[in-house]
Design an enzyme around this catalytic site. Structure first.
Site, mmCIF file in Angstrom:
data_model
loop_
_atom_site.group_PDB
_atom_site.id
_atom_site.type_symbol
_atom_site.label_atom_id
_atom_site.label_comp_id
_atom_site.label_asym_id
_atom_site.label_seq_id
_atom_site.Cartn_x
_atom_site.Cartn_y
_atom_site.Cartn_z
ATOM 1 N N HIS A 14 1.008 5.233 1.034
ATOM 2 C CA HIS A 14 0.366 6.264 1.866
ATOM 3 C C HIS A 14 0.500 7.614 1.151
ATOM 4 O O HIS A 14 1.624 8.042 0.875
ATOM 5 C CB HIS A 14 1.087 6.431 3.206
ATOM 6 C CG HIS A 14 1.074 5.225 4.097
ATOM 7 N ND1 HIS A 14 0.280 5.133 5.213
ATOM 8 C CD2 HIS A 14 1.777 4.066 4.059
ATOM 9 C CE1 HIS A 14 0.501 3.981 5.834
ATOM 10 N NE2 HIS A 14 1.411 3.313 5.148
ATOM 11 N N HIS A 57 0.843 -1.200 0.000
ATOM 12 C CA HIS A 57 0.000 0.000 0.000
ATOM 13 C C HIS A 57 0.867 1.235 0.000
ATOM 14 O O HIS A 57 1.958 1.256 0.576
ATOM 15 C CB HIS A 57 -0.957 0.007 1.194
ATOM 16 C CG HIS A 57 -0.284 -0.211 2.511
ATOM 17 N ND1 HIS A 57 0.113 -1.468 2.949
ATOM 18 C CD2 HIS A 57 0.096 0.660 3.478
ATOM 19 C CE1 HIS A 57 0.683 -1.352 4.130
ATOM 20 N NE2 HIS A 57 0.697 -0.064 4.475
HETATM 21 P P1 AMP Z 1 1.700 0.378 7.383
HETATM 22 O O1 AMP Z 1 2.111 0.650 8.798
HETATM 23 O O2 AMP Z 1 2.537 1.056 6.360
HETATM 24 O O3 AMP Z 1 1.541 -1.107 7.134
HETATM 25 O O4 AMP Z 1 0.269 1.048 7.227
HETATM 26 C C1 AMP Z 1 -0.939 0.401 7.480
HETATM 27 C C2 AMP Z 1 -1.976 1.479 7.568
HETATM 28 O O5 AMP Z 1 -3.238 0.875 7.407
HETATM 29 C C3 AMP Z 1 -1.992 2.232 8.889
HETATM 30 O O6 AMP Z 1 -1.800 3.610 8.647
HETATM 31 C C4 AMP Z 1 -3.393 1.927 9.454
HETATM 32 O O7 AMP Z 1 -3.930 3.035 10.119
HETATM 33 C C5 AMP Z 1 -4.158 1.590 8.190
HETATM 34 N N1 AMP Z 1 -5.304 0.727 8.351
HETATM 35 C C6 AMP Z 1 -5.353 -0.463 8.990
HETATM 36 N N2 AMP Z 1 -6.598 -0.985 8.897
HETATM 37 C C7 AMP Z 1 -7.323 -0.115 8.159
HETATM 38 C C8 AMP Z 1 -8.688 -0.085 7.717
HETATM 39 N N3 AMP Z 1 -9.543 -1.059 8.004
HETATM 40 N N4 AMP Z 1 -9.104 0.989 6.999
HETATM 41 C C9 AMP Z 1 -8.257 1.982 6.713
HETATM 42 N N5 AMP Z 1 -6.965 2.016 7.087
HETATM 43 C C10 AMP Z 1 -6.512 0.981 7.814
#
Ligand code: AMP
Length: 196
Positions: free
Chosen positions: A175, A173
């Protein structure tokens, strides 16, 4: 080890002292201190390990659990459920290959996540192979399209890769962070993104 603890403690004290001083002087002193500290620590493998271990210990338990849970990268992921529409999200953009939605724990006034609809082994960016070139290009294009459509102006694009980068969801993903002043370099005193 004791000496390293003193070293780390001195750094934290310096950080708060410098923060207590105001204005331009504070910023240049802070930059100087951070840059020198970063250079010193990361020029030495031992110090790098000590600081990394310390930062990991300081991260909250939930975050550590998430990071550890993702380590095997074999199971399904929450973003898999989102991509298959088994879970509701605040959708921002969608086409045949990618989708984008608002992060549930935003680190900026605008914090959007962009994911491929098929994970296809892309649990993290470093797993990318030849066959992923097209989807990786499409993801980058989608970022530009979202920024255009939502008129976001300047933005920061982040990809966390692995536990040391605080990746918590093992499904590639991107950001998009926007609408606030970012800092560079990302501070090494930060615990993941919280103090950035
Ligand atoms: P990372 O730490 O780069 O793996 O980022 C994962 C991101 O996913 C974090 O910023 C979380 O806040 C976000 N996240 C986790 N679950 C969800 C969800 N159900 N909907 C939207 N964002 C999410």
């Amino acid at each position: 080890m004791y000496c390293c603890n003193i070293f780390f403690f001195t750094y934290i004290v310096l950080f708060y002292l410098i923060n207590a001083i105001g204005g331009v002087a504070r910023n240049s002193m802070r930059n100087f201190a951070f840059n020198s500290f970063t250079k010193l620590v990361y020029s030495n493998k031992f110090l790098t390990n000590v600081v990394n271990r310390k930062l990991r210990k300081m991260a909250n338990e939930e975050e550590l659990a998430l990071a550890n849970a993702g380590k095997d990268e074999n199971g399904d992921s929450i973003f898999g459920k989102i991509a298959r529409k088994e879970m509701k999200v605040d959708l921002v953009y969608e086409d045949d290959k990618v989708m984008a939605f608002n992060d549930i724990n935003p680190q900026a006034p605008v914090h959007i996540l962009v994911i491929p609809k098929m994970r296809d082994g892309l649990t993290r960016l470093s797993k990318a192979e030849n066959r992923h070139k097209e989807i990786l290009g499409h993801l980058m294009w989608a970022v530009a399209e979202i920024v255009r459509q939502k008129d976001l102006g300047d933005f920061r694009l982040v990809v966390n890769n692995g536990p040391e980068a605080c990746q918590s969801v093992y499904y590639l993903h991107l950001h998009i962070l926007a609408k606030r002043q970012m800092k560079w370099p990302p501070a090494i005193y930060a615990i993941c993104s919280y103090f950035n």
